[in-house]
Structures are given as C-alpha cells and as structure tokens.
Design a protein around this motif. Structure first.
Motif, PDB file in Angstrom:
ATOM      1  N   GLY A   1      -7.599  40.912  74.650  1.00 61.56           N
ATOM      2  CA  GLY A   1      -6.622  41.817  75.242  1.00 61.56           C
ATOM      3  C   GLY A   1      -6.173  42.812  74.196  1.00 61.56           C
ATOM      4  N   THR A   2      -5.421  43.814  74.621  1.00 62.79           N
ATOM      5  CA  THR A   2      -4.948  44.840  73.698  1.00 62.79           C
ATOM      6  C   THR A   2      -3.426  44.920  73.763  1.00 62.79           C
ATOM      7  OG1 THR A   2      -5.304  46.508  75.430  1.00 62.79           O
ATOM      8  CG2 THR A   2      -7.046  46.234  73.772  1.00 62.79           C
ATOM      9  N   PRO A   3      -2.819  45.310  72.638  1.00 62.37           N
ATOM     10  CA  PRO A   3      -3.439  45.561  71.335  1.00 62.37           C
ATOM     11  C   PRO A   3      -3.826  44.255  70.642  1.00 62.37           C
ATOM     12  CG  PRO A   3      -1.059  45.737  71.142  1.00 62.37           C
ATOM     13  CD  PRO A   3      -1.346  45.514  72.604  1.00 62.37           C
ATOM     14  N   ALA A   4      -4.780  44.351  69.743  1.00 58.88           N
ATOM     15  CA  ALA A   4      -5.178  43.224  68.901  1.00 58.88           C
ATOM     16  C   ALA A   4      -5.251  43.738  67.478  1.00 58.88           C
ATOM     17  CB  ALA A   4      -6.518  42.654  69.340  1.00 58.88           C
ATOM     18  N   LEU A   5      -4.447  43.158  66.599  1.00 63.62           N
ATOM     19  CA  LEU A   5      -4.339  43.623  65.222  1.00 63.62           C
ATOM     20  C   LEU A   5      -5.140  42.694  64.309  1.00 63.62           C
ATOM     21  CD1 LEU A   5      -1.670  44.447  66.834  1.00 63.62           C
ATOM     22  CD2 LEU A   5      -0.568  44.593  64.608  1.00 63.62           C
ATOM     23  N   VAL A   6      -6.006  43.285  63.509  1.00 64.13           N
ATOM     24  CA  VAL A   6      -6.795  42.510  62.554  1.00 64.13           C
ATOM     25  C   VAL A   6      -6.321  42.859  61.149  1.00 64.13           C
ATOM     26  CG1 VAL A   6      -9.096  41.949  61.700  1.00 64.13           C
ATOM     27  CG2 VAL A   6      -8.783  42.521  64.116  1.00 64.13           C
ATOM     28  N   LEU A   7      -5.891  41.837  60.428  1.00 69.09           N
ATOM     29  CA  LEU A   7      -5.393  42.040  59.062  1.00 69.09           C
ATOM     30  C   LEU A   7      -6.553  42.073  58.079  1.00 69.09           C
ATOM     31  CD1 LEU A   7      -2.349  39.581  59.162  1.00 69.09           C
ATOM     32  CD2 LEU A   7      -2.540  41.919  60.062  1.00 69.09           C
ATOM     33  N   SER A   8      -6.263  42.444  56.841  1.00 71.12           N
ATOM     34  CA  SER A   8      -7.323  42.555  55.829  1.00 71.12           C
ATOM     35  C   SER A   8      -7.981  41.214  55.546  1.00 71.12           C
ATOM     36  CB  SER A   8      -6.762  43.146  54.530  1.00 71.12           C
ATOM     37  OG  SER A   8      -5.697  42.342  54.041  1.00 71.12           O
ATOM     38  N   SER A   9      -7.271  40.123  55.830  1.00 70.15           N
ATOM     39  CA  SER A   9      -7.837  38.777  55.655  1.00 70.15           C
ATOM     40  C   SER A   9      -8.819  38.420  56.760  1.00 70.15           C
ATOM     41  CB  SER A   9      -6.705  37.745  55.642  1.00 70.15           C
ATOM     42  OG  SER A   9      -6.034  37.731  56.896  1.00 70.15           O
ATOM     43  N   GLY A  10      -8.825  39.208  57.836  1.00 73.71           N
ATOM     44  CA  GLY A  10      -9.662  38.902  58.996  1.00 73.71           C
ATOM     45  C   GLY A  10      -8.909  38.173  60.087  1.00 73.71           C
ATOM     46  N   SER A  11      -7.693  37.721  59.809  1.00 78.80           N
ATOM     47  CA  SER A  11      -6.912  37.038  60.837  1.00 78.80           C
ATOM     48  C   SER A  11      -6.444  38.049  61.883  1.00 78.80           C
ATOM     49  CB  SER A  11      -5.720  36.305  60.227  1.00 78.80           C
ATOM     50  OG  SER A  11      -4.836  37.216  59.595  1.00 78.80           O
ATOM     51  N   MET A  12      -6.258  37.554  63.116  1.00 81.48           N
ATOM     52  CA  MET A  12      -5.915  38.435  64.225  1.00 81.48           C
ATOM     53  C   MET A  12      -4.531  38.103  64.764  1.00 81.48           C
ATOM     54  SD  MET A  12      -7.849  38.970  67.912  1.00 81.48           S
ATOM     55  CE  MET A  12      -9.295  39.751  67.196  1.00 81.48           C
ATOM     56  N   ILE A  13      -3.775  39.159  65.057  1.00 84.84           N
ATOM     57  CA  ILE A  13      -2.499  39.024  65.750  1.00 84.84           C
ATOM     58  C   ILE A  13      -2.682  39.637  67.134  1.00 84.84           C
ATOM     59  CG2 ILE A  13      -0.057  39.619  65.766  1.00 84.84           C
ATOM     60  CD1 ILE A  13      -0.199  39.993  62.743  1.00 84.84           C
ATOM     61  N   PRO A  14      -2.700  38.828  68.188  1.00 82.62           N
ATOM     62  CA  PRO A  14      -2.845  39.388  69.531  1.00 82.62           C
ATOM     63  C   PRO A  14      -1.507  39.891  70.058  1.00 82.62           C
ATOM     64  CG  PRO A  14      -2.815  36.995  69.642  1.00 82.62           C
ATOM     65  CD  PRO A  14      -2.702  37.356  68.190  1.00 82.62           C
ATOM     66  N   GLY A  15      -1.512  41.075  70.635  1.00 82.89           N
ATOM     67  CA  GLY A  15      -0.301  41.581  71.269  1.00 82.89           C
ATOM     68  C   GLY A  15       0.564  42.427  70.362  1.00 82.89           C
ATOM     69  N   TYR A  16       1.695  42.821  70.914  1.00 78.89           N
ATOM     70  CA  TYR A  16       2.633  43.725  70.238  1.00 78.89           C
ATOM     71  C   TYR A  16       3.432  43.016  69.151  1.00 78.89           C
ATOM     72  CZ  TYR A  16       7.032  46.226  69.558  1.00 78.89           C
ATOM     73  OH  TYR A  16       8.130  46.834  68.999  1.00 78.89           O
ATOM     74  N   VAL A  17       3.615  43.690  68.022  1.00 79.77           N
ATOM     75  CA  VAL A  17       4.572  43.271  66.995  1.00 79.77           C
ATOM     76  C   VAL A  17       5.297  44.518  66.504  1.00 79.77           C
ATOM     77  CG1 VAL A  17       3.354  41.216  66.190  1.00 79.77           C
ATOM     78  CG2 VAL A  17       2.827  43.422  65.177  1.00 79.77           C
ATOM     79  N   SER A  18       6.547  44.359  66.155  1.00 79.25           N
ATOM     80  CA  SER A  18       7.310  45.478  65.605  1.00 79.25           C
ATOM     81  C   SER A  18       6.893  45.720  64.164  1.00 79.25           C
ATOM     82  CB  SER A  18       8.803  45.189  65.677  1.00 79.25           C
ATOM     83  OG  SER A  18       9.134  44.138  64.776  1.00 79.25           O
ATOM     84  N   ALA A  19       7.282  46.868  63.632  1.00 80.02           N
ATOM     85  CA  ALA A  19       6.978  47.187  62.231  1.00 80.02           C
ATOM     86  C   ALA A  19       7.632  46.181  61.297  1.00 80.02           C
ATOM     87  CB  ALA A  19       7.450  48.602  61.908  1.00 80.02           C
ATOM     88  N   ASP A  20       8.870  45.774  61.601  1.00 82.52           N
ATOM     89  CA  ASP A  20       9.579  44.816  60.748  1.00 82.52           C
ATOM     90  C   ASP A  20       8.894  43.452  60.760  1.00 82.52           C
ATOM     91  OD1 ASP A  20      11.465  46.659  59.985  1.00 82.52           O
ATOM     92  OD2 ASP A  20      12.924  46.077  61.517  1.00 82.52           O
ATOM     93  N   GLU A  21       8.484  43.004  61.955  1.00 83.26           N
ATOM     94  CA  GLU A  21       7.821  41.695  62.057  1.00 83.26           C
ATOM     95  C   GLU A  21       6.481  41.723  61.343  1.00 83.26           C
ATOM     96  OE1 GLU A  21       6.071  38.548  65.388  1.00 83.26           O
ATOM     97  OE2 GLU A  21       7.166  40.330  66.042  1.00 83.26           O
ATOM     98  N   LEU A  22       5.738  42.814  61.499  1.00 81.89           N
ATOM     99  CA  LEU A  22       4.433  42.925  60.843  1.00 81.89           C
ATOM    100  C   LEU A  22       4.602  42.916  59.333  1.00 81.89           C
ATOM    101  CD1 LEU A  22       1.362  43.354  60.995  1.00 81.89           C
ATOM    102  CD2 LEU A  22       1.815  45.822  61.111  1.00 81.89           C
ATOM    103  N   ALA A  23       5.572  43.670  58.831  1.00 83.78           N
ATOM    104  CA  ALA A  23       5.806  43.707  57.383  1.00 83.78           C
ATOM    105  C   ALA A  23       6.155  42.317  56.859  1.00 83.78           C
ATOM    106  CB  ALA A  23       6.930  44.698  57.080  1.00 83.78           C
ATOM    107  N   GLN A  24       6.930  41.569  57.643  1.00 82.50           N
ATOM    108  CA  GLN A  24       7.297  40.222  57.229  1.00 82.50           C
ATOM    109  C   GLN A  24       6.068  39.326  57.165  1.00 82.50           C
ATOM    110  OE1 GLN A  24      10.089  38.303  59.855  1.00 82.50           O
ATOM    111  NE2 GLN A  24      10.630  36.736  58.370  1.00 82.50           N
ATOM    112  N   ARG A  25       5.184  39.439  58.147  1.00 80.91           N
ATOM    113  CA  ARG A  25       3.962  38.635  58.162  1.00 80.91           C
ATOM    114  C   ARG A  25       3.053  38.995  56.994  1.00 80.91           C
ATOM    115  NH1 ARG A  25       1.535  37.215  64.102  1.00 80.91           N
ATOM    116  NH2 ARG A  25       3.485  36.938  65.235  1.00 80.91           N
ATOM    117  N   LEU A  26       3.075  40.254  56.609  1.00 74.94           N
ATOM    118  CA  LEU A  26       2.225  40.715  55.517  1.00 74.94           C
ATOM    119  C   LEU A  26       2.853  40.498  54.145  1.00 74.94           C
ATOM    120  CD1 LEU A  26       0.978  44.086  57.091  1.00 74.94           C
ATOM    121  CD2 LEU A  26      -0.349  41.981  56.796  1.00 74.94           C
ATOM    122  N   GLY A  27       4.113  40.072  54.135  1.00 83.49           N
ATOM    123  CA  GLY A  27       4.792  39.856  52.863  1.00 83.49           C
ATOM    124  C   GLY A  27       5.209  41.141  52.188  1.00 83.49           C
TER     125      GLY A  27
END
Length: 242
Positions: free
Chosen positions: A214-240
C-alpha cells in the motif's frame, strides 16, 4: 594431520555440503514448479534452520520448504535470543530492499532535498490519489528542515495504464517534476503527458519486489520499511535525528 591435508579435508567437506544443498534446492524447485507451473522461483537457499530452505517466489513471498520438497509453510522465521525475539525473515527483507533501492538512479526519482546537510535519506513509494500520500507530502518541507531527503518512486495502486498511472507518469514526464507532483498531491490538475520513456512501470514492479502492499511506503537507508503515514517529528525520532 598436516595443514595442507586439513585444508584439503575441509574443502572436500565444504564441497559435499554445497553439493547436498544444491541437490535439495533442485528437488524443491522441481516439485514446486510441477505442482504450480505458474510460479517463477527466483532462488532456493538453506535457511538458518538445518533441513529448512528459503524459497523466493517471484512477485510473491518467501516460503520455507523441507529438504525433500514435500512440505512448505508460509510465515516469518524468528530466532529466540536472550534479549527477545529476532525476526530473521524481516532482516532478510531489509537486506533485499537495500539492494533494490541502491539500483534506482537519482534521475529516475523525484527528489526533495534539504537546503543544508542531508542527514538521512528515505525512498517513498507513492501514489498521487491516496489521501495519506497527500498528507505525507505536506510533511516534506518539515522533513527537509530536519535534514531528511525525500526521494519519491512511483507506485500507482490501481496498476499500469489506469487514471492514476497517467497522472503520476505525467508528473515524471513534466518539465518540473517536483512542481507537477506537488500539484497532484494538492489535488490540482496538470496537463496529461505520458512520455514513452518514463520509469513508472519499472518502479511499480520494483515496489512489488520490495514488498509494498500500500502507499505511502517509506524505505529507510537500512532497507527497513515503514508502511503508511508518519509525521516529520515521528520519522525523525525513528531515525534518531534530534
């Protein structure tokens, strides 16, 4: 036993193990293809569990088969560690996605870059008509402000040839793809322009290989995937990223 003899013995043993594994892989491949001629099997390789093999079906999941090919099961393989459970299947998918993403050329993506230092890059499989894709795009300026580069690849959920395909392909073919994609995400119209050399069909197939459901699907540099919407703040937290 001399060192050369030990080396020769080890090589013989290694060769025997590899031959045995290859023989089992051939048996598994043959039996599955006999039972389901419509399957295209990309690879068969030993798993971390003795006697169990990983079978990658093209455009489908990884299944696990017994060495004789008579039984298989579907699901994730976990290892039990002192600190908890480790999803080995997901680790494998992460590695596969990382390789797949590395093969996508920058010129084939629509990239929104920070004005300053790029601290992290995400690849986003996107459609233009889905609500959460539109909502995620509103977060892109905030992501850029945090040093997160957003590289879009196309994934028209309705498939190739439909209305969503023509819209997103027109964005990729536009003189200014960033502006065109933003207009579509804002539910504005753009001129239809489906050029012959657009990467949308290839990127749609790439998404299927990467496990996009499904979309959106976010793929991080590690190759892990986050399915669905995330806010900028939540994404930054996940990325450290602070």
């Amino acid at each position: 036993m001399k060192l050369t003899q030990m080396t020769a013995t080890l090589l013989l043993l290694l060769g025997a193990v590899q031959l045995q594994a290859q023989s089992a892989a051939d048996v598994i491949r043959g039996k599955l293809q006999q039972a389901r001629p419509d399957f295209t099997i990309e690879s068969v390789q030993p798993s971390v569990v003795e006697g169990i093999f990983e079978v990658q079906i093209s455009g489908g999941p990884v299944v696990y088969s017994t060495a004789d090919g008579d039984h298989f099961f579907l699901g994730d393989l976990f290892s039990v560690a002192p600190t908890g459970l480790v999803n080995l299947a997901e680790q494998r998918r992460d590695g596969d996605r990382k390789v797949l993403m590395a093969g996508v050329k920058d010129e084939d993506m629509i990239v929104f870059s920070p004005a300053g230092e790029v601290r992290e890059r995400i690849v986003v499989f996107t459609d233009v008509d889905c609500f959460y894709c539109q909502k995620l795009h509103q977060e892109v300026p905030a992501m850029n402000a945090k040093g997160i580069e957003v590289a879009y690849v196309a994934y028209p959920r309705s498939g190739i040839g439909g209305d969503s395909y023509r819209k997103i392909a027109s964005a990729w073919c536009a003189d200014n793809p960033q502006v065109a994609l933003t207009k579509l995400k804002n539910r504005e119209n753009i001129a239809e322009n489906v050029c012959s050399k657009n990467p949308v069909a290839d990127q749609y197939m790439l998404g299927q290989k990467a496990g996009v459901r499904g979309t959106p699907a976010l793929v991080l540099s590690s190759g892990s995937m986050i399915p669905g919407y995330v806010s900028a703040d939540e994404l930054a937290q996940r990325l450290g990223i602070n």
